[in-house]
Design a protein around this motif. Sequence first.
Motif, PDB file in Angstrom:
ATOM      1  N   TYR A 240     -27.972 -84.964  14.989  1.00  0.00           N
ATOM      2  CA  TYR A 240     -28.017 -85.920  16.486  1.00  0.00           C
ATOM      3  C   TYR A 240     -27.195 -86.944  15.720  1.00  0.00           C
ATOM      4  O   TYR A 240     -27.808 -88.437  15.315  1.00  0.00           O
ATOM      5  CB  TYR A 240     -29.744 -86.015  16.522  1.00  0.00           C
ATOM      6  CG  TYR A 240     -30.201 -84.992  15.769  1.00  0.00           C
ATOM      7  CD1 TYR A 240     -30.253 -84.015  16.949  1.00  0.00           C
ATOM      8  CD2 TYR A 240     -31.985 -85.211  14.674  1.00  0.00           C
ATOM      9  CE1 TYR A 240     -31.451 -83.135  16.731  1.00  0.00           C
ATOM     10  CE2 TYR A 240     -32.224 -83.703  14.673  1.00  0.00           C
ATOM     11  CZ  TYR A 240     -32.326 -83.237  15.524  1.00  0.00           C
ATOM     12  OH  TYR A 240     -33.253 -82.029  15.627  1.00  0.00           O
TER      13      TYR A 240
ATOM     14  N   ARG B 167     -38.644 -87.282  16.239  1.00  0.00           N
ATOM     15  CA  ARG B 167     -37.496 -87.878  17.014  1.00  0.00           C
ATOM     16  C   ARG B 167     -38.306 -88.544  18.489  1.00  0.00           C
ATOM     17  O   ARG B 167     -37.744 -88.858  19.265  1.00  0.00           O
ATOM     18  CB  ARG B 167     -36.588 -86.228  17.593  1.00  0.00           C
ATOM     19  CG  ARG B 167     -35.491 -86.122  16.510  1.00  0.00           C
ATOM     20  CD  ARG B 167     -35.076 -85.168  17.467  1.00  0.00           C
ATOM     21  NE  ARG B 167     -33.761 -85.762  18.085  1.00  0.00           N
ATOM     22  CZ  ARG B 167     -32.865 -84.891  18.662  1.00  0.00           C
ATOM     23  NH1 ARG B 167     -33.524 -83.713  19.506  1.00  0.00           N
ATOM     24  NH2 ARG B 167     -32.355 -85.702  19.684  1.00  0.00           N
TER      25      ARG B 167
ATOM     26  N   TRP C 232     -29.443 -84.838   9.107  1.00  0.00           N
ATOM     27  CA  TRP C 232     -29.621 -85.795  10.852  1.00  0.00           C
ATOM     28  C   TRP C 232     -28.528 -86.804  11.531  1.00  0.00           C
ATOM     29  O   TRP C 232     -28.133 -86.161  12.673  1.00  0.00           O
ATOM     30  CB  TRP C 232     -30.934 -87.331  10.862  1.00  0.00           C
ATOM     31  CG  TRP C 232     -32.285 -86.687  10.131  1.00  0.00           C
ATOM     32  CD1 TRP C 232     -33.125 -87.783   9.476  1.00  0.00           C
ATOM     33  CD2 TRP C 232     -32.866 -85.232  10.834  1.00  0.00           C
ATOM     34  NE1 TRP C 232     -34.224 -87.288   9.392  1.00  0.00           N
ATOM     35  CE2 TRP C 232     -34.062 -85.960   9.734  1.00  0.00           C
ATOM     36  CE3 TRP C 232     -32.707 -84.235  11.122  1.00  0.00           C
ATOM     37  CZ2 TRP C 232     -34.898 -84.668   9.434  1.00  0.00           C
ATOM     38  CZ3 TRP C 232     -33.639 -83.151  11.280  1.00  0.00           C
ATOM     39  CH2 TRP C 232     -34.655 -83.380  10.446  1.00  0.00           C
TER      40      TRP C 232
ATOM     41  N   ALA D 184     -36.115 -87.500  11.677  1.00  0.00           N
ATOM     42  CA  ALA D 184     -35.446 -88.569  12.699  1.00  0.00           C
ATOM     43  C   ALA D 184     -35.895 -89.153  13.995  1.00  0.00           C
ATOM     44  O   ALA D 184     -35.669 -88.707  14.957  1.00  0.00           O
ATOM     45  CB  ALA D 184     -34.484 -87.097  13.745  1.00  0.00           C
TER      46      ALA D 184
ATOM     47  N   TRP E  39     -27.967 -92.245  13.577  1.00  0.00           N
ATOM     48  CA  TRP E  39     -27.644 -92.012  12.522  1.00  0.00           C
ATOM     49  C   TRP E  39     -26.896 -92.097  12.009  1.00  0.00           C
ATOM     50  O   TRP E  39     -26.342 -91.674  10.513  1.00  0.00           O
ATOM     51  CB  TRP E  39     -28.469 -90.386  12.275  1.00  0.00           C
ATOM     52  CG  TRP E  39     -30.045 -89.902  12.919  1.00  0.00           C
ATOM     53  CD1 TRP E  39     -30.768 -89.877  14.149  1.00  0.00           C
ATOM     54  CD2 TRP E  39     -30.854 -90.767  11.941  1.00  0.00           C
ATOM     55  NE1 TRP E  39     -32.307 -90.491  14.181  1.00  0.00           N
ATOM     56  CE2 TRP E  39     -32.009 -90.834  12.454  1.00  0.00           C
ATOM     57  CE3 TRP E  39     -31.421 -91.238  10.189  1.00  0.00           C
ATOM     58  CZ2 TRP E  39     -33.816 -90.817  11.887  1.00  0.00           C
ATOM     59  CZ3 TRP E  39     -32.664 -91.626  10.457  1.00  0.00           C
ATOM     60  CH2 TRP E  39     -33.813 -91.886  10.781  1.00  0.00           C
TER      61      TRP E  39
END
Length: 581
Positions: free
Chosen positions: A20, A205, A16, A232, A44
């Motif tokens: 991201y 997410r 992650w 995530a 993250w």
Amino acid sequence: MQDLDRTPLIERLGRWAEKYPDDRAYTFVDYAVDVEGVSTEMTWGELDRKARSVAATIRRTIEPGERVAILAPQNLDYVVGLLGAMYARVIGVPLFSPDLPGHAERLLAVARDSGPTGVLTTGEALPHVAAFFDQHPGLRPRDFIMVDEVEDGLEWTPEPIDPDDVAYLQYTSGSTRTPAGVIVTHGNLAVNAEQCWGAFDGVPRVSSAATWLPLFHDMGLVTAVGLPLAHASPIHLMDPVAFIMRPARWLELLSQMEDGFTCSPNFAYEYLTAQVTPGEKAKLDLSGVRVFMNGAEPIRPGTLEGFLEAFRECGLRPEVQVPAYGLAEATVYVASSSRYELPTMTTFDREKLSAGEAVPVPAGSERAATHVGCGTPYAQEVLIVDPRTRVRNRDGLVGEIWIHGPNVAAGYWGRPEATAETFGARLAEPVEGVPDGPWLRTGDLGVMHEGELYVTGRIKDLIIVDGRNHYPQDIEYTTYTADEAIRQEYVAAFAVDAGETEGLVIVAERNRRVPIRRLDTEAMERSVRAAVKKGHDLRVHDFVVIEPGTLPRTTSAKIARAACRQAYLDGTLRVTVVPTD
């Protein structure tokens, strides 16, 4: 049984962070600095960088496989420390800062049992940690690491981690025994997070969480660490004290979410219903909450009904109340109802249920006892088994709940005999489609009715008088609904040797809302004796009224009946004395 990904979640953190890096991962809302809350966010990328720095620091003095205790306040440093321990391949022991009131004996017992060679803490908590080990120099670890003072950006190259490697020791709450360290592997945590996600039907997410649960508890840890890492998804954390001081804060965080989920023991929903004011409710919007999971202790039908009634106008939908069952020995999650269906409540004949058979009766029946269903297991096997014969019970018969699945932990730390007894059970007769063993013996009693699991009690807590079984939670409910001077949910029922038979003892906290000078303990006792006689056909051997806040409870707020029984026998309960002048 569905196959789930056992890849250690710490590997997903790195993934992650790479995919991201700027997505918000965690938000800690600090209500100690400002009553309105001060938010600190961590992406993250930041989380991964800090966790790697902690891992590099740990490995300067501590070897893989050694234990590292986390003695820190509930904030982002706690999460960073735990993830750093996972990266470093040491075994985390999630605990709490020694200044947490009322838990000194538990901390000492766990420190002795786990033997940590290192401690992860913070600069703020260090004086309390140092004082604790000064009092117990024989337990002093090799190194103290202040997570919030670790140099940022230290180099750390992740090392291979096997799903069967130990991630952390989850110490049980000790409701029926001395706390034991449940050995949770990286694979256990990864699978259980996936099981929760499957039950929640979460959106990667997008689905987000808010929790106040202590991070050293099984439900709190899996919610705050396992679920976000699985896909995530962002999460808001707050300190348990902030929730207790003003419970509406939890709902205010959830009101910000369009696809939110959360979980808590039953008592928290009772607390919300009683404490949140009309003014606070006017500002809430719970229409975006998809799951209010309720587990970790007996689930009261009245709690579900009261919570719905209290917050229906805030957008709360009835089906998002999700009753669940779990335990630390299965990492945490075992079974739950669906977020798309109303919770199931079934009324059984109390006497027949106590005798071992679930027979539905009309709700208004004299011996009626309404139980909340905990749905079905997700990606694991659950059987109801006769604990004496080890033969599977047919549906409708009460027995011990046995579990088999990849989320079942590896055993108890340093307790091979208890591990074999609890985690190594085998069926005496084959059951089609499931293995003979090994099975986890939960010690919980339950029954399957119309395809749904109902939890009826604990084997060790059963009260047996004149050869008849009685569930203590039923007697406790009868007690605190018998008189308004008794504090709701703060009652313990247990049996003691009364000569020729066992005698029922009930210990109840007085309700502080009733002025002590107006308290009539004799009238309270008469009400309780009459209610228990009528509802359970039982004679109360002794009824004791104690001071508010003194009923022994575990760190997860469960009634510690064994500890209460011992305090009763030792004469150490703080019995209420009504002033006579």
